[in-house]
Write a protein that holds these residues in place. Structure first.
Motif, short mmCIF file in Angstrom:
data_model
loop_
_atom_site.label_atom_id
_atom_site.label_comp_id
_atom_site.label_asym_id
_atom_site.label_seq_id
_atom_site.Cartn_x
_atom_site.Cartn_y
_atom_site.Cartn_z
N PHE A 101 0.82 -1.21 0.00
CA PHE A 101 0.00 0.00 0.00
C PHE A 101 0.87 1.27 0.00
O PHE A 101 2.02 1.23 0.42
N GLN A 102 0.25 2.36 -0.40
CA GLN A 102 0.96 3.65 -0.41
C GLN A 102 1.43 4.03 1.01
O GLN A 102 2.54 4.48 1.21
N ASP A 103 0.54 3.80 1.99
CA ASP A 103 0.87 4.22 3.36
C ASP A 103 1.47 3.08 4.19
O ASP A 103 1.37 3.07 5.41
N ALA A 177 1.01 -3.50 -6.26
CA ALA A 177 1.51 -2.35 -5.48
C ALA A 177 0.66 -1.12 -5.82
O ALA A 177 0.62 -0.68 -6.97
N ASP A 178 -0.04 -0.62 -4.79
CA ASP A 178 -0.95 0.51 -5.00
C ASP A 178 -0.25 1.80 -4.58
O ASP A 178 -0.10 2.07 -3.40
N GLU A 179 0.20 2.56 -5.56
CA GLU A 179 0.95 3.80 -5.32
C GLU A 179 2.10 3.56 -4.33
O GLU A 179 2.17 4.25 -3.30
N PRO A 180 2.99 2.63 -4.60
CA PRO A 180 4.01 2.28 -3.59
C PRO A 180 5.00 3.41 -3.31
O PRO A 180 5.67 3.39 -2.29
N THR A 181 5.10 4.37 -4.23
CA THR A 181 6.08 5.44 -4.02
C THR A 181 5.40 6.75 -3.63
O THR A 181 6.06 7.78 -3.52
N GLY A 182 4.12 6.70 -3.42
CA GLY A 182 3.33 7.92 -3.14
C GLY A 182 3.80 8.69 -1.92
O GLY A 182 3.68 9.91 -1.87
N ASN A 183 4.36 7.99 -0.92
CA ASN A 183 4.80 8.66 0.31
C ASN A 183 6.32 8.74 0.41
O ASN A 183 6.85 8.95 1.49
N LEU A 184 7.00 8.51 -0.72
CA LEU A 184 8.48 8.43 -0.64
C LEU A 184 9.14 9.54 -1.45
O LEU A 184 8.57 10.05 -2.42
N ASP A 185 10.39 9.85 -1.04
CA ASP A 185 11.15 10.84 -1.83
C ASP A 185 11.68 10.14 -3.10
O ASP A 185 11.63 8.91 -3.19
N LYS A 204 10.16 -14.28 -10.99
CA LYS A 204 9.11 -14.41 -12.03
C LYS A 204 7.73 -14.07 -11.47
O LYS A 204 6.72 -14.60 -11.93
N THR A 205 7.69 -13.21 -10.46
CA THR A 205 6.42 -12.79 -9.89
C THR A 205 5.75 -11.79 -10.84
O THR A 205 6.43 -10.87 -11.33
N THR A 206 4.47 -11.97 -11.10
CA THR A 206 3.73 -10.99 -11.91
C THR A 206 3.55 -9.74 -11.06
O THR A 206 3.08 -9.84 -9.92
N ILE A 207 3.92 -8.59 -11.61
CA ILE A 207 3.84 -7.37 -10.80
C ILE A 207 2.97 -6.31 -11.49
O ILE A 207 3.16 -6.01 -12.67
N LEU A 208 2.01 -5.81 -10.71
CA LEU A 208 1.17 -4.70 -11.18
C LEU A 208 1.42 -3.51 -10.27
O LEU A 208 1.24 -3.64 -9.06
N VAL A 209 1.84 -2.40 -10.85
CA VAL A 209 2.10 -1.22 -10.05
C VAL A 209 1.14 -0.11 -10.48
O VAL A 209 1.15 0.31 -11.63
#
Lengths: 245, 303
Positions: A101-103, A177-185, A204-209
């Motif tokens: 999550f974002q947070d 990953a839902d906005e994984p960088t939303g709270n990061l520099d 080989k994990t399917t990744i959706l960001v």
């Protein structure tokens, strides 16, 4: 229907992780949040889902998690038709998807190890495997040395790494990953994306960001699905961020 | 369920209690108060019933035998009376015995010098002690139907008033106890709702990772049961010490009342009070938390 009245099963494509077929999701009397979208994600792919606020991204994620059912169309994840899934099967299904999550959503009263082990406890992993799995996940995200630290003692980037380790520890085939960088520099944002890319390549994990981060989307040259007003307006391999105007 | 999961769930139940310690304390205090009152009522009721039974044991029905009944007939009647289910004991009182007991008290020790004949002659009777005073009327009706019985003496008012009082005490106590238990369930309900709101984020994470309803709900139910059990220990201890001291105090300070107030031994009271209090404590804890998690803790969205 088949010869003897049996329902003919649609042939499963073993190479498909996620398939949305003409999916519409309407909330009561409003404009549909998603309007007849069709998306297929193959196993092992890395995909960005891009769109502005209100574009339908959240609904997209909720449909994949089976928090919502489609109003029309089919959502198939890892071969499971989510519209037809019974409630009692949802927990087991969700174990196919690791979520970030974002947070961060870490448990602040527990240390790093306990936060990651928490996901193992939920799937009732045997005690003997738990320590090994948690240590492995923390090693992947580069925090094995900080397993005793309280989450409040970590930087934002480190906290998000713990969240990634928690999403990984049950070894799910899909990571969302839902906005994984939303709270990061920017520096930490970039490191988290590098980490997700590494996980995609090595495991080989399917990744959706799902993201708003234009720089990262443009720099990583991955598949980009752009949603606007509930419709997929663009789906490109090695795509870029499309501005609204 | 794995053993490790069981212990984890149990531990989380304890953690929940400490996490909302003030609300947990409030719930424990309320349950303790309710169970204390319950225990108090229970103790009073069982003692009251014990005293009633003792009093009932003193109430007798006297059946006078026909004046011309032979010894054999009198014995036969005695046998028939003793065989009745509601009869605890039947003592034969001969006319001589009555005279010998009555005369010295009412005439004087020298009664034999004054009266040469027994005025109670042929007034032989059976003094009947009952097992259950409520059956008195049935016994009296039966006695009256016997040809060898000429008259039956009994106290109808005492029997009905004792039975009535017994029933009133039981119903009033039951009503009060039910109200107290409902209050306890309501309070546990509130504690668990607060617990759920405090742990909302954790529950969301659990749900997203794939926790089952059972896994998410169990710690809250365990929390409820633990609160109920902890809430049971305090009133039990309080009633135990209170009871011993009150019985001692009454015995020492009011020795005249000892004939009227016959208390049950503490062990006899606690034989049933102990499991009952723990059972009710755990039961209301379970019920309060179970209903709450069913209502407020939906792990799966309806879509």
């Amino acid at each position: 229907m088949g010869l003897f009245g049996k329902k003919k099963k649609k042939k499963k494509d073993n190479n498909v992780a996620i398939m949305m077929e003409n999916v519409t999701k309407s909330y009561s009397k409003g404009v549909p949040a998603l309007d007849g979208i069709s998306v297929t994600v193959k196993k092992g792919e890395f995909v960005f889902i891009v769109g502005d606020s209100g574009s339908g991204k959240s609904t997209f994620i909720k449909l994949l998690m089976r928090e919502l059912k489609p109003t029309k169309g089919r959502v198939v994840v890892q071969g499971e038709d989510l519209g037809a899934m019974k409630n009692r099967k949802i927990p087991k299904f969700r174990r196919n998807i690791g979520i970030v999550f974002q947070d961060f959503r870490l448990l602040n009263d527990r240390n790093v190890y306990e936060n990651v082990a928490f996901a193992q406890r939920i799937v009732q992993a045997p005690a003997k495997d738990m320590k090994k799995n948690v240590t492995n996940a923390l090693t992947v995200v580069g925090l094995a040395g900080k397993y005793k630290a309280k989450t409040s003692q970590l930087s934002g980037g480190e906290q998000q790494r713990v969240a990634v380790a928690r999403a990984l520890v049950n070894n799910p085939p899909i990571l969302l990953a839902d906005e994984p960088t939303g709270n990061l520099d920017p520096k930490n944002s970039w490191e988290i994306m590098q980490l997700l890319d590494k996980i995609n390549r090595e495991r080989k994990t399917t990744i959706l960001v799902v993201t708003h981060n234009r720089e990262i989307v443009n720099a990583m040259k991955k598949r980009v699905i752009t949603i606007r007003k509930g419709i997929v307006i663009s789906d490109e391999e090695e795509g870029g961020y499309i501005d609204e105007d | 369920m794995r053993i490790s999961t069981f212990f984890y769930t149990l531990r989380q139940g304890f953690v929940n209690i400490f996490r909302n310690k003030w609300f947990s304390l409030a719930s424990i205090a309320t349950i303790s108060s309710c169970l204390f009152l319950f225990g108090l009522f229970y103790t009073v009721i069982v003692n009251f019933q014990y005293m009633l039974r003792t009093a009932e044991g003193e109430i007798t029905v006297t059946a006078f035998l026909r004046e011309d009944a032979t010894d054999e007939e009198m014995e036969q009647v005695g046998e028939m009376i003793r065989n009745r289910a509601e009869v605890a004991r039947a003592d034969f009182i001969s006319d001589e015995q009555v005279w010998a007991e009555w005369a010295p008290e009412n005439i004087g020790e020298d009664y034999m010098d004054i009266y040469t004949e027994n005025p109670f002659e042929n007034m032989n009777s059976y003094e009947i002690y009952m097992k259950d005073i409520e059956q008195q009327q049935t016994l009296v009706d039966w006695l009256k139907s016997l040809p060898d019985i000429s008259e039956v003496h009994y106290s109808e008012i005492t029997a009905t008033s004792l039975t009535g009082m017994n029933a009133i005490v039981a119903y009033v106590s039951l009503g009060i106890i039910l109200i107290l238990l409902l209050v306890s369930i309501f309070l546990i309900n509130n504690t668990v709702i607060i617990g759920i709101s405090v742990r909302q984020q954790e529950i969301e994470i659990m749900s997203a990772i794939g926790a089952t309803n059972f896994f998410v709900r169990s710690p809250f139910v365990i929390e409820g049961i633990l609160i109920g059990l902890i809430g049971s220990v305090i009133p039990l201890a309080a009633i135990y010490f209170l009871y011993i001291n009150v019985v001692d105090y009454v015995g020492v300070q009011f020795p005249a009342l000892n004939v009227l107030l016959q208390f049950l031994p503490v062990k006899d009271v606690f034989d049933l009070l102990l499991p009952l209090t723990f059972g009710i404590g755990a039961g209301i804890g379970f019920l309060g938390s179970f209903v709450t998690v069913r209502k407020h803790l939906r792990v799966y969205a309806k879509g």
